[in-house]
Design a protein around this motif. Sequence first.
Motif, PDB file in Angstrom:
ATOM      1  N   ILE A   1       0.860  -1.191   0.000  1.00 50.22           N
ATOM      2  CA  ILE A   1       0.000   0.000   0.000  1.00 50.22           C
ATOM      3  C   ILE A   1       0.895   1.240   0.000  1.00 50.22           C
ATOM      4  CG2 ILE A   1      -1.798   1.270   1.247  1.00 50.22           C
ATOM      5  CD1 ILE A   1      -2.619  -1.462   2.444  1.00 50.22           C
ATOM      6  N   LYS A   2       0.841   2.014  -1.064  1.00 51.36           N
ATOM      7  CA  LYS A   2       1.713   3.191  -1.199  1.00 51.36           C
ATOM      8  C   LYS A   2       0.959   4.358  -1.825  1.00 51.36           C
ATOM      9  CE  LYS A   2       5.914   0.386  -1.711  1.00 51.36           C
ATOM     10  NZ  LYS A   2       7.093   0.078  -2.548  1.00 51.36           N
ATOM     11  N   ASN A   3       1.361   5.557  -1.385  1.00 56.04           N
ATOM     12  CA  ASN A   3       0.835   6.807  -1.952  1.00 56.04           C
ATOM     13  C   ASN A   3      -0.692   6.896  -1.864  1.00 56.04           C
ATOM     14  OD1 ASN A   3       3.513   7.516  -2.770  1.00 56.04           O
ATOM     15  ND2 ASN A   3       3.264   6.156  -4.541  1.00 56.04           N
TER      16      ASN A   3
ATOM     17  N   LEU B   1       2.568   1.059  10.589  1.00 57.27           N
ATOM     18  CA  LEU B   1       3.099   0.318   9.444  1.00 57.27           C
ATOM     19  C   LEU B   1       2.836   1.046   8.117  1.00 57.27           C
ATOM     20  CD1 LEU B   1       2.106  -3.331  10.394  1.00 57.27           C
ATOM     21  CD2 LEU B   1       4.431  -2.487  10.097  1.00 57.27           C
ATOM     22  N   LEU B   2       1.773   1.846   8.071  1.00 54.51           N
ATOM     23  CA  LEU B   2       1.387   2.511   6.829  1.00 54.51           C
ATOM     24  C   LEU B   2       1.976   3.907   6.663  1.00 54.51           C
ATOM     25  CD1 LEU B   2      -2.393   1.529   6.848  1.00 54.51           C
ATOM     26  CD2 LEU B   2      -0.695   0.748   5.187  1.00 54.51           C
ATOM     27  N   LYS B   3       2.446   4.506   7.731  1.00 48.38           N
ATOM     28  CA  LYS B   3       2.774   5.941   7.707  1.00 48.38           C
ATOM     29  C   LYS B   3       3.948   6.324   6.805  1.00 48.38           C
ATOM     30  CE  LYS B   3       5.841   6.165  11.786  1.00 48.38           C
ATOM     31  NZ  LYS B   3       7.000   6.787  11.123  1.00 48.38           N
ATOM     32  N   ASN B   4       4.889   5.446   6.600  1.00 50.09           N
ATOM     33  CA  ASN B   4       6.085   5.824   5.826  1.00 50.09           C
ATOM     34  C   ASN B   4       5.818   5.968   4.337  1.00 50.09           C
ATOM     35  OD1 ASN B   4       7.699   5.884   8.115  1.00 50.09           O
ATOM     36  ND2 ASN B   4       8.257   3.727   7.936  1.00 50.09           N
ATOM     37  N   GLU B   5       4.824   5.238   3.815  1.00 48.29           N
ATOM     38  CA  GLU B   5       4.552   5.258   2.380  1.00 48.29           C
ATOM     39  C   GLU B   5       3.212   5.902   2.038  1.00 48.29           C
ATOM     40  OE1 GLU B   5       6.678   4.390   0.151  1.00 48.29           O
ATOM     41  OE2 GLU B   5       8.167   3.359   1.377  1.00 48.29           O
ATOM     42  N   ASN B   6       2.500   6.366   3.076  1.00 46.64           N
ATOM     43  CA  ASN B   6       1.162   6.889   2.837  1.00 46.64           C
ATOM     44  C   ASN B   6       0.872   8.098   3.720  1.00 46.64           C
ATOM     45  OD1 ASN B   6      -0.100   4.479   1.179  1.00 46.64           O
ATOM     46  ND2 ASN B   6       0.983   3.554   2.910  1.00 46.64           N
ATOM     47  N   GLU B   7      -0.209   8.800   3.410  1.00 45.13           N
ATOM     48  CA  GLU B   7      -0.684   9.905   4.246  1.00 45.13           C
ATOM     49  C   GLU B   7      -1.745   9.330   5.176  1.00 45.13           C
ATOM     50  OE1 GLU B   7      -3.324  13.900   3.569  1.00 45.13           O
ATOM     51  OE2 GLU B   7      -1.770  13.455   2.078  1.00 45.13           O
TER      52      GLU B   7
ATOM     53  N   ASP C   1     -18.642  20.122  15.214  1.00 47.55           N
ATOM     54  CA  ASP C   1     -18.305  20.368  13.812  1.00 47.55           C
ATOM     55  C   ASP C   1     -18.123  19.046  13.061  1.00 47.55           C
ATOM     56  OD1 ASP C   1     -18.372  23.044  14.299  1.00 47.55           O
ATOM     57  OD2 ASP C   1     -16.192  23.284  14.477  1.00 47.55           O
ATOM     58  N   THR C   2     -18.220  19.128  11.735  1.00 44.82           N
ATOM     59  CA  THR C   2     -17.951  17.980  10.866  1.00 44.82           C
ATOM     60  C   THR C   2     -16.707  18.269  10.041  1.00 44.82           C
ATOM     61  OG1 THR C   2     -20.299  17.434  10.700  1.00 44.82           O
ATOM     62  CG2 THR C   2     -18.852  16.513   9.027  1.00 44.82           C
ATOM     63  N   GLN C   3     -15.795  17.293   9.999  1.00 41.29           N
ATOM     64  CA  GLN C   3     -14.563  17.471   9.237  1.00 41.29           C
ATOM     65  C   GLN C   3     -14.529  16.488   8.065  1.00 41.29           C
ATOM     66  OE1 GLN C   3     -11.003  17.357  11.606  1.00 41.29           O
ATOM     67  NE2 GLN C   3      -9.636  17.217   9.855  1.00 41.29           N
ATOM     68  N   LYS C   4     -14.269  17.024   6.865  1.00 41.89           N
ATOM     69  CA  LYS C   4     -14.167  16.187   5.677  1.00 41.89           C
ATOM     70  C   LYS C   4     -12.694  15.900   5.389  1.00 41.89           C
ATOM     71  CE  LYS C   4     -16.757  16.935   2.030  1.00 41.89           C
ATOM     72  NZ  LYS C   4     -17.297  17.518   0.771  1.00 41.89           N
ATOM     73  N   ILE C   5     -12.378  14.620   5.159  1.00 45.31           N
ATOM     74  CA  ILE C   5     -11.001  14.223   4.888  1.00 45.31           C
ATOM     75  C   ILE C   5     -10.943  13.487   3.555  1.00 45.31           C
ATOM     76  CG2 ILE C   5      -9.052  12.821   5.686  1.00 45.31           C
ATOM     77  CD1 ILE C   5     -10.090  13.116   8.499  1.00 45.31           C
ATOM     78  N   GLU C   6     -10.079  13.937   2.653  1.00 43.31           N
ATOM     79  CA  GLU C   6      -9.885  13.212   1.397  1.00 43.31           C
ATOM     80  C   GLU C   6      -9.351  11.821   1.717  1.00 43.31           C
ATOM     81  OE1 GLU C   6      -7.546  15.196  -1.504  1.00 43.31           O
ATOM     82  OE2 GLU C   6      -8.654  17.094  -1.344  1.00 43.31           O
ATOM     83  N   ASN C   7      -9.861  10.822   0.996  1.00 45.21           N
ATOM     84  CA  ASN C   7      -9.554   9.458   1.430  1.00 45.21           C
ATOM     85  C   ASN C   7      -9.596   8.442   0.291  1.00 45.21           C
ATOM     86  OD1 ASN C   7     -11.131   6.758   2.517  1.00 45.21           O
ATOM     87  ND2 ASN C   7      -9.411   7.364   3.790  1.00 45.21           N
ATOM     88  N   ASP C   8      -8.644   7.482   0.364  1.00 44.56           N
ATOM     89  CA  ASP C   8      -8.601   6.361  -0.588  1.00 44.56           C
ATOM     90  C   ASP C   8      -8.970   5.032   0.076  1.00 44.56           C
ATOM     91  OD1 ASP C   8      -7.581   7.931  -2.810  1.00 44.56           O
ATOM     92  OD2 ASP C   8      -5.675   7.981  -1.727  1.00 44.56           O
ATOM     93  N   LEU C   9      -8.518   4.861   1.344  1.00 41.24           N
ATOM     94  CA  LEU C   9      -8.723   3.597   2.048  1.00 41.24           C
ATOM     95  C   LEU C   9      -9.126   3.851   3.496  1.00 41.24           C
ATOM     96  CD1 LEU C   9      -5.535   1.668   0.830  1.00 41.24           C
ATOM     97  CD2 LEU C   9      -7.876   1.276   0.035  1.00 41.24           C
TER      98      LEU C   9
END
Length: 444
Positions: free
Chosen positions: A324-326, A344-350, A404-412
């Motif tokens: 899982i990257k980018n 485990l995911l933080k180094n290759e992903n946001e 409040d409601t927060q919107k976060i761009e997301n892939d997974l």
Amino acid sequence: MDGILLEKLITYGIVFLFCGLIILFYLRKKSKASNIVVKKVETAKEEGLHEPVSLHPYIDPNACIGSGACVKACPEKDILGIIDGKATVINASNCVGHGACFHACPVEAISLRIGTEKRGVDLPHVNQNFETNVKGIYIAGELGGMGLIKNSVEQGQQAVDSVVKSKKINKEGILDLVIVGSGPAGISASLAAKKHSLSSITLEQDSLGGTVYTFPRAKVVMTSPMNLPLHGKVKLHNTSKDELLQLWKKVIKENNLEIVENTKVENITPLKDNTFKVSTNTGNEYISSNVILAIGRRGSPRKLGVPGEDNQKVAYRLLEPEIIKNKKVLVVGGGDSAIESALLLKNENEVTLSYRNDKFSRLKPRNKENILLAEKDKSINVIFDSNVVAINETDVLLNLKNGDTQKIENDLVYIFAGGELPTSFLEKAGVKISKRFGYIMKKY
């Protein structure tokens, strides 16, 4: 003569003084060590780690002699300590139920229990032969309160031994045994069934390895030497999930075990001829004289129940973090599984971590240290007091404490909200479940 007497008195005085200094030094050292343990207990209480969540040692202060044998025998760090000459539990939540302390105590001052006087734990009724109140249905491993791999392996084998002794086998056209779950207890039971020439099949709702398979790839499994039926002694200490799974695959291949993956058992129905109909989500049904349940305590993953949760980008376990990257990843939860996955995911992903509480609690010390460091260096965006309210194709909506409601761009999205004890599944089969408070596990 007086000179000799005086000389003796001086000698005795020096000896007594020297002994007194040794005793004083010992007592001061003991007091200092005791104070260190007291502070550790206070810290454990502040961090929510003092209360046990599963199998744990209970120490009888009236019987304890403070030998420290239990502390030395425990393979985990800061589970036990000595305060004022008596053993005490420190980080009970981190206890994984090895039972080494129980065996090491020279005066039997330790018993292994599940649940406390205030917090009960739901447990199925199981006798010393691992048979439930329903004759022919057995339970082995974590579901019965024993989560350690070595213990689960032993129980899987012992449950099959009980099946053989019951002589409720060898009906023509009917399986001797259906094993539900392919974790350590299930694989051990499968091997033992093969050893005893029982006709059997093993059904797994997910993939080979059961609970072990859901560990992040890099996670180390702590275990000790164990005996696998038809394979022999296995010496494992610091073993990765992959190494353990390779062992499972090896023994399964060598012994031609039949394990059907991605097949969830939905119902176990007792029939009039003292057999069971085992129904699955695939539509297949199996008739068997006996059933061993080795499914773990969590059953199915707990869902959030929010719109969009059925989206394909949502998962409840992290299997291959290295591929899982980018990606923009949201991890939901504040337990060890969620933290380890986010790290485990933080180094290759946001990575963003959403946790419903205002601070972390009940984390293993290393996980807590690493997640706080990741939060500080901003390699993980941690949002406390937040709840997922909607999962959309390209974003996720969070509700915050201030409304409040927060919107976060997301892939997974990875959700680690725990699992649900399969209570209804067990009760439909007739297995009784009771809430146990400080229940002593007698099978050790």
